[in-house]
Design a protein around this motif. Structure first.
Motif, short mmCIF file in Angstrom:
data_model
loop_
_atom_site.label_atom_id
_atom_site.label_comp_id
_atom_site.label_asym_id
_atom_site.label_seq_id
_atom_site.Cartn_x
_atom_site.Cartn_y
_atom_site.Cartn_z
N GLN A 107 0.84 -1.20 0.00
CA GLN A 107 0.00 0.00 0.00
C GLN A 107 0.87 1.25 0.00
OE1 GLN A 107 -2.31 1.22 3.59
NE2 GLN A 107 -4.10 0.98 2.25
N VAL A 108 0.58 2.19 -0.90
CA VAL A 108 1.30 3.46 -0.97
C VAL A 108 0.28 4.58 -0.90
CG1 VAL A 108 2.89 4.90 -2.29
CG2 VAL A 108 3.07 2.40 -2.42
N LEU A 109 0.30 5.35 0.18
CA LEU A 109 -0.61 6.48 0.36
C LEU A 109 0.17 7.76 0.16
CD1 LEU A 109 -2.59 5.29 3.53
CD2 LEU A 109 -3.22 5.04 1.11
N LEU A 110 -0.30 8.63 -0.72
CA LEU A 110 0.42 9.84 -1.09
C LEU A 110 -0.41 11.09 -0.85
CD1 LEU A 110 1.87 8.69 -4.54
CD2 LEU A 110 3.09 8.77 -2.37
N THR A 111 0.26 12.18 -0.56
CA THR A 111 -0.34 13.52 -0.64
C THR A 111 0.40 14.26 -1.74
OG1 THR A 111 1.18 14.61 0.91
CG2 THR A 111 -0.74 13.48 1.86
N SER A 112 -0.12 15.40 -2.14
CA SER A 112 0.51 16.13 -3.23
C SER A 112 1.92 16.60 -2.85
CB SER A 112 -0.34 17.33 -3.66
OG SER A 112 -0.47 18.26 -2.61
N ASP A 113 2.19 16.76 -1.57
CA ASP A 113 3.54 17.11 -1.14
C ASP A 113 4.57 16.09 -1.62
OD1 ASP A 113 3.25 19.50 0.08
OD2 ASP A 113 3.68 18.83 2.12
N ASP A 114 4.13 14.84 -1.75
CA ASP A 114 5.06 13.78 -2.12
C ASP A 114 5.52 13.88 -3.57
OD1 ASP A 114 4.99 12.48 0.42
OD2 ASP A 114 3.01 11.70 -0.09
N VAL A 115 4.81 14.64 -4.39
CA VAL A 115 5.27 14.85 -5.76
C VAL A 115 5.60 16.31 -6.04
CG1 VAL A 115 4.09 12.85 -6.73
CG2 VAL A 115 2.90 15.03 -6.62
N VAL A 116 5.09 17.23 -5.22
CA VAL A 116 5.39 18.65 -5.41
C VAL A 116 6.76 18.98 -4.84
CG1 VAL A 116 4.74 20.98 -4.73
CG2 VAL A 116 3.00 19.40 -5.53
N ALA A 119 12.36 16.50 -2.89
CA ALA A 119 12.94 15.45 -2.05
C ALA A 119 11.95 14.32 -1.83
CB ALA A 119 13.39 16.03 -0.71
N HIS A 120 10.67 14.67 -1.60
CA HIS A 120 9.64 13.66 -1.42
C HIS A 120 9.45 12.87 -2.72
CE1 HIS A 120 7.53 15.69 2.24
NE2 HIS A 120 8.83 15.91 2.24
N TYR A 121 9.52 13.56 -3.84
CA TYR A 121 9.35 12.93 -5.15
C TYR A 121 10.35 11.80 -5.33
CZ TYR A 121 8.83 12.90 -10.32
OH TYR A 121 8.61 12.54 -11.63
N ARG A 122 11.60 12.07 -5.00
CA ARG A 122 12.64 11.07 -5.15
C ARG A 122 12.43 9.90 -4.19
NH1 ARG A 122 15.12 9.63 -8.82
NH2 ARG A 122 17.03 9.12 -7.70
N ASN A 123 11.98 10.19 -2.97
CA ASN A 123 11.71 9.11 -2.01
C ASN A 123 10.60 8.20 -2.52
OD1 ASN A 123 13.65 10.00 -0.21
ND2 ASN A 123 12.23 11.25 0.97
N ALA A 124 9.53 8.80 -3.04
CA ALA A 124 8.42 8.01 -3.57
C ALA A 124 8.89 7.16 -4.75
CB ALA A 124 7.27 8.92 -3.99
#
Length: 368
Positions: A107-116, A119-124
């Motif tokens: 399960q992967v739960l995301l908020t827009s912060d994770d792609v905006v 640093a979060h983008y790379r982690n995801a």
């Protein structure tokens, strides 16, 4: 078969998005038989040596019945409460269903912060890559339980398009309760089904509506926007009915196919064009629009007619044509407060320290 559909059939890494209305029923919650049918189709595709990431709506819908809610609530706290209950039911149902094929679900739960946030983008990105390498099936949803109005994607169609680029998917399949894109309301017998979309002009002037199921948040508006986002970034898209999931994933001979742009955007340019939140708007004259969109030139002060928003140099801004339509997005080279005295003036009229691009071509992405 069109080249677009062939590319979708041959995709080795695929993102599939399914809507709430395909999995849940108002008043009854999660429909396990429909979920199993979807998983059957996905596992047939996985058996063909394809990595699949599933973006699944349905958490809020699955939580309505256990909480004795007759319909999807409008207020955010109640939506989050329903999601916290429904997400468990949805995850359990997927784990059980994929387990029939001895497949593990992550399960992967995301908020827009994770792609905006970069640093979060790379982690995801690293998390998805590792799950797929280990043979798991990532099941993605917006983290409705904690997302606020300011950090919500708004719909899982947009989330699916962002995830498709994030993981380097070869194709995106959007499944819903509508079997294709039409040039009007599909309930009207006079409308025409659009089988192939080869470029932005093919959908100009098309009027589409919102979801009528009462369970979802998007409808055809969000699906069309997501399809254009992914296709514009170089990813072919198939829009089809969840009831046709088997055909969509096996032969791609149903629904509407959206051809991919000739080249795929880099992660940074995709983030800039489609994931970053703009802080303001620069209004352009026709000459500047031509220079920016067609010639891929930098934006100079002479082509700007107006400024909206309170942004700083380095912030992302939208670039709009004289009609107000956003045609590009880029990184501002000036603060908003500096621009009013510069706009409309040629470079040779400006002081030496201000003779630079308002948005440099390297930091600018035309939008389809």
């Amino acid at each position: 078969m069109s080249a677009t559909r062939q590319a979708i059939v041959e995709a080795r890494r695929l993102v599939v998005k399914v809507g709430s209305s395909a999995l849940t029923t108002a008043g009854d919650g999660l429909d396990v038989s429909r979920l199993d049918a979807l998983v059957d189709a996905l596992c047939e595709r996985i058996a063909r040596d394809c990595q699949v990431v599933l973006v699944s709506s349905g958490a809020i819908g699955a939580g309505l019945a256990p909480l004795s809610l007759a319909k999807r609530p409008r207020d955010l706290p109640s939506q989050q409460a329903a999601a916290s209950v429904g997400q468990l039911a949805l995850a359990h149902a997927y784990a059980e269903s994929f387990g029939r094929y001895s497949l593990t679900v992550g399960q992967v739960l995301l908020t827009s912060d994770d792609v905006v946030r970069r640093a979060h983008y790379r982690n995801a990105q690293r998390t998805f890559d590792r799950l797929l390498a280990l043979g798991a099936v990532p099941v993605v949803n917006e983290n409705d339980t904690v997302a606020t109005e300011e950090i919500r994607f708004g719909d899982n169609d947009r989330l699916a398009a962002l995830v498709a680029h994030l993981i380097g998917a070869d194709a995106l399949v959007l499944l819903s309760d509508v079997d294709a894109l039409y040039d009007g309301d599909p309930r009207d017998g006079a409308t025409r089904k659009i089988a192939e979309v080869n470029g932005p002009s093919d959908v100009d002037g098309i009027t589409v509506g919102m979801s009528s199921s009462g369970l979802g948040t998007g409808g055809m508006v969000s699906k069309l926007a997501a399809a254009r986002t992914a296709a514009g970034a170089g990813i072919p898209v198939l829009l089809a009915s969840a009831a046709d999931a088997g055909k969509a994933l096996a032969s791609a001979d149903v629904g509407t196919a959206f051809a991919a742009a000739d080249s795929r955007l880099s992660a940074r340019r995709f983030w800039l064009g489609y994931a970053a939140d703009p802080s303001g708007v620069l209004k352009l004259d026709d000459g500047a629009v031509t220079a920016v969109v067609r010639r891929r030139r930098s934006l100079l002060a002479a082509g700007i007619t107006g400024v909206e928003g309170d942004f700083q140099a380095g912030d992302v801004v939208d670039l709009a044509n004289p009609a107000g339509r956003v045609v590009a997005r880029g990184v501002a080279g000036f603060d908003a407060a500096e621009l009013p005295e510069l706009i409309g003036r040629s470079s040779h009229e400006l002081p030496a320290e201000q003779r630079r691009e308002v948005v440099h071509a390297d930091d600018l992405v035309p939008l389809r």
